[in-house]
Scaffold this motif. Structure first.
Motif: not given
Length: 161
Positions: A56-83
């Motif tokens: 679980f630890g290694p899997v979640w480490t990779v997933l949390y990195c993906c989650i962070a970059v994902s949010g950042w990429l969306a934010w870069r496109r539109s700022g804070w919004n419903t998504a």
């Protein structure tokens, strides 16, 4: 004369740090919820397909990195919004699952939490797809793992009721 990045570039990198901190906070809350729980996890009646606790630890480490970059990429496109509000809500549900399942031993409530999490990740993927396909794709491994984790939570809850 001072050389610096144009103003519009600075917030983007600061934003990445912010999204990284948010994912790290969710991971920390979850990590505090599982401190010393490997024995508890191993003592539960589990389905034959349950992974070992060390995975679980290694899997979640990779997933949390993906989650962070994902949010950042969306934010870069539109700022804070419903998504991104949905993103924040699913990250909050993610953070409370572990304390519910392990800390409080409320496996049925944890199951309700993870089902709601699964739905919000689905909504998040759809909303992010409209903003940034890369952001949406980065959530797919997370969604797949939460699908597996939901089945595991349901099975463990059922087998230990």
């Amino acid at each position: 004369m001072t050389l610096s990045l144009p103003h519009h570039h600075r917030p983007q990198w600061i934003g990445l740090a912010g999204f990284g901190a948010a994912a790290a906070a969710a991971a920390l809350i979850g990590g505090l919820g599982v401190a010393g729980t490997a024995d508890e996890y191993n003592a539960l009646t589990q389905p034959s397909w349950a992974p070992p606790s060390w995975l679980f630890g290694p899997v979640w480490t990779v997933l949390y990195c993906c989650i962070a970059v994902s949010g950042w990429l969306a934010w870069r496109r539109s700022g804070w919004n419903t998504a991104l509000t949905v993103y924040a809500a699913q990250l909050a549900l993610n953070a409370v699952w572990t304390p519910l399942f392990f800390g409080a031993g409320l496996r049925g409530l944890a199951l309700a939490d993870i089902v709601a999490l699964w739905v919000l990740i689905c909504v998040n993927v759809v909303l992010f797809w409209r903003l940034s396909r890369a952001a949406a794709v980065l959530l797919l491994p997370y969604w797949a793992w939460v699908t597996f984790a939901t089945a595991l939570n349901a099975s463990v809850w059922w087998l230990n009721r």
